[in-house]
Design an enzyme around this catalytic site. Structure first.
Site, PDB file in Angstrom:
ATOM      1  N   SER A  13      41.867  43.813  30.237  1.00 38.68           N
ATOM      2  CA  SER A  13      41.185  42.817  29.414  1.00 38.68           C
ATOM      3  C   SER A  13      41.753  42.805  27.999  1.00 38.68           C
ATOM      4  O   SER A  13      42.927  42.528  27.803  1.00 38.68           O
ATOM      5  CB  SER A  13      39.682  43.101  29.436  1.00 38.68           C
ATOM      6  N   ASP A  40      37.724  35.451  38.589  1.00 37.65           N
ATOM      7  CA  ASP A  40      37.355  36.219  37.404  1.00 37.65           C
ATOM      8  C   ASP A  40      36.674  35.272  36.427  1.00 37.65           C
ATOM      9  O   ASP A  40      37.301  34.337  35.929  1.00 37.65           O
ATOM     10  CB  ASP A  40      38.623  36.834  36.794  1.00 37.65           C
ATOM     11  N   HIS A  45      35.870  40.820  37.079  1.00 40.22           N
ATOM     12  CA  HIS A  45      36.750  41.067  35.944  1.00 40.22           C
ATOM     13  C   HIS A  45      37.204  42.520  35.850  1.00 40.22           C
ATOM     14  O   HIS A  45      38.080  42.827  35.059  1.00 40.22           O
ATOM     15  CB  HIS A  45      36.004  40.669  34.657  1.00 40.22           C
TER      16      HIS A  45
END
Length: 253
Positions: free
Chosen positions: A77, A199, A227
């Site tokens: 991320s 996601d 995610h």
């Protein structure tokens, strides 16, 4: 050497499946971003950490401290773009990178669809500030996705709730207001983009855009709705990491 860098809302413990898979064959470096639960919150300053560039400088300090060379960097991320920024400053540290659920820009604009419009993002900030516990519960469910077990969702929710709310909203603002599309085009390090399917935070089209814009980008898909596939689909993610490690070693030979 493999360096694992966690994303928002987790800490280094999120990599326990990967540590178990690779600790016998690689030197592994783990660390926590400043402001993460479990770190000394006195070290956090909203002025110092006003952009991801500050986190990238922290990463480089970590690598310097462990005398890192020939690093394969795995960033989840927000740590994807932290890796990009570090790789632009000190490319000699890295032999390869792998980004999981990473995005160079989250906000929609006339020339880019990041997945979030301005109104939705402003509402997100307000919800975190005014209804932190409710936000954490809902965000955990959305982020983990329908393939996750209730235990996984609760674990991530507990991790979010352990954050200090003002730090949480500060980091979220940094993430959603950032735009690193130009920097991505200058990263010369061989990079693999692991794109989870469905996601909610990073649409598939964004992962594909990232892989196209990286000069040495490759994309791989993980058939997991969420995610955080390194937690909810660790075997599939570990296979992709292993393949990328082998390819990067071959390229460096």
């Amino acid at each position: 050497m493999i360096v694992f860098a966690h994303g928002f809302g987790t800490n280094q413990s999120a990599w326990h499946h990967q540590v178990r898979a690779f600790e016998d064959t690689h030197r592994i470096v783990l660390f926590d971003h400043v402001g993460t639960h479990g770190t000394d919150l006195e070290d956090y300053s909203p002025h110092r950490y006003a952009a991801l560039e500050s986190y990238s400088l922290d990463l480089l300090e970590v690598l310097e401290s462990v005398k890192a060379r020939n690093v394969f960097y795995v960033g989840h991320s927000m740590s994807g773009m932290i890796g990009v920024l570090a790789g632009l400053v000190r490319p000699e540290f890295f032999r390869g990178m792998l980004f999981i659920g990473a995005s160079p820009r989250y906000l929609n604009s006339p020339d880019f669809k990041g997945g979030f419009d301005r109104q939705a993002v402003d509402e997100l900030y307000k919800t975190i500030e005014q209804h932190f516990e409710a936000w954490a519960s809902g965000f955990a469910q959305a982020a983990m996705g329908p393939a996750a077990t209730p235990e996984m969702v609760k674990g991530f929710a507990d991790s979010l709730l352990a954050l200090r709310p003002d730090i949480a909203v500060g980091v979220i603002r940094i993430i959603f207001e950032s735009d690193y599309r130009e920097q991505v085009t200058r990263l010369k390090v061989p990079t693999w983009v692991v794109q989870p399917l469905n996601d909610f935070a990073v649409p598939t089209a964004v992962g594909e855009y990232l892989a196209r814009r990286l000069p040495s980008g490759n994309i791989r898909y993980v058939p997991n709705q969420g995610h955080l596939p390194h937690l909810s689909a660790p075997n599939e993610v570990n296979t992709l990491i292993s393949d990328a490690l082998a390819a990067s070693a071959l390229a460096a030979a």
